[in-house]
Design a protein around this motif. Structure first.
Motif, PDB file in Angstrom:
ATOM      1  N   LYS A 158       0.821  -1.213   0.000  1.00 52.80           N
ATOM      2  CA  LYS A 158       0.000   0.000   0.000  1.00 52.80           C
ATOM      3  C   LYS A 158       0.853   1.259   0.000  1.00 52.80           C
ATOM      4  O   LYS A 158       0.541   2.236  -0.683  1.00 52.80           O
ATOM      5  CB  LYS A 158      -0.928  -0.006   1.225  1.00 52.80           C
ATOM      6  CG  LYS A 158      -1.997  -1.091   1.193  1.00 52.80           C
ATOM      7  CD  LYS A 158      -2.797  -1.097   2.489  1.00 52.80           C
ATOM      8  CE  LYS A 158      -3.833  -2.206   2.487  1.00 52.80           C
ATOM      9  NZ  LYS A 158      -4.586  -2.262   3.776  1.00 52.80           N
ATOM     10  N   GLN A 159       1.937   1.231   0.762  1.00 51.99           N
ATOM     11  CA  GLN A 159       2.783   2.417   0.901  1.00 51.99           C
ATOM     12  C   GLN A 159       3.949   2.442  -0.085  1.00 51.99           C
ATOM     13  O   GLN A 159       4.726   3.391  -0.093  1.00 51.99           O
ATOM     14  CB  GLN A 159       3.322   2.499   2.330  1.00 51.99           C
ATOM     15  CG  GLN A 159       2.244   2.634   3.387  1.00 51.99           C
ATOM     16  CD  GLN A 159       2.813   2.737   4.794  1.00 51.99           C
ATOM     17  OE1 GLN A 159       4.041   2.712   5.000  1.00 51.99           O
ATOM     18  NE2 GLN A 159       1.942   2.856   5.782  1.00 51.99           N
ATOM     19  N   GLN A 160       4.059   1.385  -0.904  1.00 49.05           N
ATOM     20  CA  GLN A 160       5.133   1.278  -1.893  1.00 49.05           C
ATOM     21  C   GLN A 160       6.501   1.428  -1.227  1.00 49.05           C
ATOM     22  O   GLN A 160       7.266   2.360  -1.489  1.00 49.05           O
ATOM     23  CB  GLN A 160       4.953   2.314  -3.005  1.00 49.05           C
ATOM     24  CG  GLN A 160       3.691   2.103  -3.822  1.00 49.05           C
ATOM     25  CD  GLN A 160       3.582   3.047  -4.995  1.00 49.05           C
ATOM     26  OE1 GLN A 160       4.216   4.094  -5.035  1.00 49.05           O
ATOM     27  NE2 GLN A 160       2.783   2.678  -5.986  1.00 49.05           N
ATOM     28  N   ARG A 161       6.785   0.442  -0.365  1.00 42.35           N
ATOM     29  CA  ARG A 161       8.055   0.421   0.343  1.00 42.35           C
ATOM     30  C   ARG A 161       8.729  -0.923   0.153  1.00 42.35           C
ATOM     31  O   ARG A 161       8.075  -1.944  -0.095  1.00 42.35           O
ATOM     32  CB  ARG A 161       7.839   0.696   1.834  1.00 42.35           C
ATOM     33  CG  ARG A 161       7.287   2.083   2.117  1.00 42.35           C
ATOM     34  CD  ARG A 161       6.958   2.272   3.585  1.00 42.35           C
ATOM     35  NE  ARG A 161       8.145   2.203   4.431  1.00 42.35           N
ATOM     36  CZ  ARG A 161       8.114   2.373   5.759  1.00 42.35           C
ATOM     37  NH1 ARG A 161       6.964   2.628   6.366  1.00 42.35           N
ATOM     38  NH2 ARG A 161       9.222   2.308   6.470  1.00 42.35           N
ATOM     39  N   ALA A 162      10.040  -0.912   0.256  1.00 40.56           N
ATOM     40  CA  ALA A 162      10.809  -2.148   0.146  1.00 40.56           C
ATOM     41  C   ALA A 162      10.702  -2.940   1.444  1.00 40.56           C
ATOM     42  O   ALA A 162      10.322  -2.409   2.495  1.00 40.56           O
ATOM     43  CB  ALA A 162      12.269  -1.832  -0.179  1.00 40.56           C
ATOM     44  N   GLN A 219      10.957 -15.861   8.176  1.00 41.94           N
ATOM     45  CA  GLN A 219      11.460 -15.892   9.544  1.00 41.94           C
ATOM     46  C   GLN A 219      11.437 -14.506  10.178  1.00 41.94           C
ATOM     47  O   GLN A 219      11.406 -14.365  11.390  1.00 41.94           O
ATOM     48  CB  GLN A 219      12.887 -16.445   9.562  1.00 41.94           C
ATOM     49  CG  GLN A 219      13.010 -17.862   9.035  1.00 41.94           C
ATOM     50  CD  GLN A 219      12.218 -18.856   9.858  1.00 41.94           C
ATOM     51  OE1 GLN A 219      12.410 -18.950  11.073  1.00 41.94           O
ATOM     52  NE2 GLN A 219      11.331 -19.602   9.213  1.00 41.94           N
ATOM     53  N   SER A 220      11.443 -13.485   9.328  1.00 35.97           N
ATOM     54  CA  SER A 220      11.327 -12.102   9.771  1.00 35.97           C
ATOM     55  C   SER A 220      10.902 -11.263   8.580  1.00 35.97           C
ATOM     56  O   SER A 220      11.067 -11.674   7.425  1.00 35.97           O
ATOM     57  CB  SER A 220      12.657 -11.580  10.335  1.00 35.97           C
ATOM     58  OG  SER A 220      13.654 -11.571   9.320  1.00 35.97           O
ATOM     59  N   CYS A 221      10.338 -10.098   8.864  1.00 40.87           N
ATOM     60  CA  CYS A 221       9.874  -9.224   7.782  1.00 40.87           C
ATOM     61  C   CYS A 221       9.730  -7.812   8.341  1.00 40.87           C
ATOM     62  O   CYS A 221       9.020  -7.605   9.330  1.00 40.87           O
ATOM     63  CB  CYS A 221       8.540  -9.718   7.223  1.00 40.87           C
ATOM     64  SG  CYS A 221       7.923  -8.782   5.813  1.00 40.87           S
ATOM     65  N   SER A 222      10.414  -6.855   7.727  1.00 43.26           N
ATOM     66  CA  SER A 222      10.360  -5.472   8.212  1.00 43.26           C
ATOM     67  C   SER A 222      10.340  -4.500   7.043  1.00 43.26           C
ATOM     68  O   SER A 222      10.837  -4.795   5.955  1.00 43.26           O
ATOM     69  CB  SER A 222      11.551  -5.176   9.126  1.00 43.26           C
ATOM     70  OG  SER A 222      12.772  -5.413   8.447  1.00 43.26           O
ATOM     71  N   LEU A 223       9.748  -3.335   7.287  1.00 44.74           N
ATOM     72  CA  LEU A 223       9.645  -2.296   6.273  1.00 44.74           C
ATOM     73  C   LEU A 223      10.961  -1.536   6.134  1.00 44.74           C
ATOM     74  O   LEU A 223      11.660  -1.296   7.120  1.00 44.74           O
ATOM     75  CB  LEU A 223       8.533  -1.313   6.632  1.00 44.74           C
ATOM     76  CG  LEU A 223       7.103  -1.875   6.647  1.00 44.74           C
ATOM     77  CD1 LEU A 223       6.165  -0.862   7.282  1.00 44.74           C
ATOM     78  CD2 LEU A 223       6.637  -2.215   5.235  1.00 44.74           C
ATOM     79  N   LEU A 224      11.267  -1.140   4.875  1.00 47.17           N
ATOM     80  CA  LEU A 224      12.467  -0.358   4.607  1.00 47.17           C
ATOM     81  C   LEU A 224      12.084   0.959   3.928  1.00 47.17           C
ATOM     82  O   LEU A 224      11.018   1.496   4.188  1.00 47.17           O
ATOM     83  CB  LEU A 224      13.436  -1.169   3.736  1.00 47.17           C
ATOM     84  CG  LEU A 224      14.044  -2.424   4.388  1.00 47.17           C
ATOM     85  CD1 LEU A 224      14.942  -3.152   3.397  1.00 47.17           C
ATOM     86  CD2 LEU A 224      14.834  -2.074   5.641  1.00 47.17           C
ATOM     87  N   PHE A 225      12.905   1.423   3.074  1.00 48.34           N
ATOM     88  CA  PHE A 225      12.773   2.728   2.419  1.00 48.34           C
ATOM     89  C   PHE A 225      11.664   2.721   1.366  1.00 48.34           C
ATOM     90  O   PHE A 225      11.282   1.669   0.860  1.00 48.34           O
ATOM     91  CB  PHE A 225      14.106   3.106   1.767  1.00 48.34           C
ATOM     92  CG  PHE A 225      14.686   1.995   0.923  1.00 48.34           C
ATOM     93  CD1 PHE A 225      14.320   1.832  -0.407  1.00 48.34           C
ATOM     94  CD2 PHE A 225      15.602   1.101   1.473  1.00 48.34           C
ATOM     95  CE1 PHE A 225      14.849   0.813  -1.179  1.00 48.34           C
ATOM     96  CE2 PHE A 225      16.136   0.072   0.711  1.00 48.34           C
ATOM     97  CZ  PHE A 225      15.763  -0.074  -0.617  1.00 48.34           C
ATOM     98  N   PRO A 226      11.123   3.884   1.002  1.00 50.34           N
ATOM     99  CA  PRO A 226      10.124   3.953  -0.078  1.00 50.34           C
ATOM    100  C   PRO A 226      10.729   3.465  -1.390  1.00 50.34           C
ATOM    101  O   PRO A 226      11.880   3.752  -1.714  1.00 50.34           O
ATOM    102  CB  PRO A 226       9.785   5.442  -0.148  1.00 50.34           C
ATOM    103  CG  PRO A 226      10.151   5.980   1.189  1.00 50.34           C
ATOM    104  CD  PRO A 226      11.338   5.188   1.647  1.00 50.34           C
ATOM    105  N   ALA A 227       9.947   2.709  -2.131  1.00 51.88           N
ATOM    106  CA  ALA A 227      10.407   2.159  -3.415  1.00 51.88           C
ATOM    107  C   ALA A 227       9.214   2.097  -4.350  1.00 51.88           C
ATOM    108  O   ALA A 227       8.503   1.108  -4.416  1.00 51.88           O
ATOM    109  CB  ALA A 227      11.011   0.772  -3.225  1.00 51.88           C
ATOM    110  N   LYS A 228       8.993   3.188  -5.042  1.00 46.64           N
ATOM    111  CA  LYS A 228       7.823   3.302  -5.906  1.00 46.64           C
ATOM    112  C   LYS A 228       7.950   2.374  -7.105  1.00 46.64           C
ATOM    113  O   LYS A 228       8.987   2.318  -7.760  1.00 46.64           O
ATOM    114  CB  LYS A 228       7.652   4.745  -6.372  1.00 46.64           C
ATOM    115  CG  LYS A 228       6.362   4.979  -7.136  1.00 46.64           C
ATOM    116  CD  LYS A 228       6.194   6.456  -7.453  1.00 46.64           C
ATOM    117  CE  LYS A 228       4.875   6.694  -8.188  1.00 46.64           C
ATOM    118  NZ  LYS A 228       4.676   8.128  -8.505  1.00 46.64           N
ATOM    119  N   ILE A 229       6.873   1.659  -7.379  1.00 51.23           N
ATOM    120  CA  ILE A 229       6.851   0.729  -8.503  1.00 51.23           C
ATOM    121  C   ILE A 229       6.562   1.507  -9.785  1.00 51.23           C
ATOM    122  O   ILE A 229       5.606   2.271  -9.855  1.00 51.23           O
ATOM    123  CB  ILE A 229       5.792  -0.362  -8.295  1.00 51.23           C
ATOM    124  CG1 ILE A 229       6.111  -1.175  -7.040  1.00 51.23           C
ATOM    125  CG2 ILE A 229       5.699  -1.275  -9.503  1.00 51.23           C
ATOM    126  CD1 ILE A 229       5.055  -2.180  -6.677  1.00 51.23           C
TER     127      ILE A 229
END
Length: 334
Positions: A158-162, A219-229
């Motif tokens: 939704k937020q277009q993030r990596a 095993q883990s999953c976290s949000l990173l920097f914006p990455a617009k498709i």
């Protein structure tokens, strides 16, 4: 009343818009198709428009090549939610018995809806269904960590993030991926969700190869920097067929509705051919799914006719010939 003829559903909304416009000015069949495409699905008009025009739903008056509303009073298209029927609430209660529904809702939203439906009896229960062609090692949808990872993936889309994903391979190796998420896929056969996206290249800022990750192995999953498709990052089929399979649907034995439901997971284009008095549907598929699609089409029997392409037709002929040979071999000779 049929099970899926629910009040205020997609068909209701399409017809509602057609009647609202037809009460002001006469509408053509083409305009009705436009409204159907706008407020419904791509195939909605195939079921709605014929029923309006042949009088099964006596809601329109014909005036030459145009149609006006047969209702005495125009229904006001007021904003706001319409009240739900008992059947709709029962249907929702059944959906909320499916553990997958919780993946798409926050705990607060799920608890609020569950409280609202507490005195409603579900239309059916999950245990009422027997899946004879489904793998038994599906994802654990009740796992708190699985739901957390799923929610994180939804947020990234939704937020277009990596995403930074800790992943366990089939050989039990732990690997970390930086992923640009593009879409979630669900396999009804495997009962698993998969994340489709692009892996970040080791050097530079470019996104590298396509990647498909099973959420059950996270095993883990976290949000990173914006990455617009952008269009270059669209996730297409891995090995799309050069040509779609084109089938002709007779419409007998409710075959059109059955086909639209059965092949809902495929991209397709469907239209009505007046000369053949049948529906023509082009089904786009991945080559990895070709055998499965072939078997699914053959299961419909004579209500479907395969028109092309030639390589797919050859497989149909081969399958039918083998079935014929097996059948005749079982008949004792006199």
């Amino acid at each position: 009343m049929e099970l899926f003829d629910k009040w205020y559903n997609c068909y209701y909304q399409v017809v509602r818009q057609i009647l609202a416009e037809a009460s002001d000015v006469p509408v053509t069949r083409g305009r009705m198709n436009e409204l159907s495409m706008k407020y419904g699905f791509s195939e909605s008009g195939l079921s709605i428009i014929p029923r309006l025009l042949d009088g099964q739903w006596p809601l329109l008056r014909k005036e030459g090549n145009r149609f006006t509303s047969a209702l005495y009073q125009k229904e006001p298209l007021l904003p706001g939610a319409l009240p739900l029927t008992s059947l709709q609430k029962s249907w929702l209660k059944a959906l909320f018995a499916d553990p997958r529904i919780r993946l798409f809702l926050s705990e607060d939203a799920f608890s609020a809806i569950e409280k609202w439906l507490h005195d409603t009896k579900p239309l059916f229960y999950p245990e009422d269904f027997y899946y004879f062609d489904r793998c038994k090692d599906g994802d654990d949808y009740l796992s708190p960590s699985y739901r957390e990872y799923f929610q994180t993936v939804l947020t990234a889309l939704k937020q277009q993030r990596a995403l930074k994903v800790g992943y366990e391979t089939r050989r039990n190796h732990r690997i970390t991926f930086i992923v640009l998420p593009c879409q979630l896929q669900y396999s009804s056969k495997d009962d698993k969700f998969r994340l489709c996206g692009f892996q970040k290249a080791e050097k530079g800022q470019e996104w590298g190869r396509k990647i498909i990750l099973n959420l059950g192995r996270f095993q883990s999953c976290s949000l990173l920097f914006p990455a617009k498709i952008n269009p270059a990052h669209r996730f297409h089929l891995n090995h799309p067929a050069k040509e779609p399979v084109v089938i002709q649907i007779s419409g007998e034995r409710n075959s059109l509705e059955r086909c639209m439901l059965h092949f809902a997971n495929y991209e397709k284009h469907t239209y009505y051919d007046e000369e053949k008095n049948a529906w023509i549907s082009s089904i786009y598929y991945d080559l990895a799914d070709e055998t499965g699609l072939l078997v699914e089409i053959l299961s419909f029997g004579p209500v479907i006719r395969v028109l092309g392409p030639e390589n797919f037709l050859a497989q149909v002929r081969e399958r039918v010939q083998k079935q014929h040979d097996l059948f005749t071999a079982q008949i004792p000779s006199r």
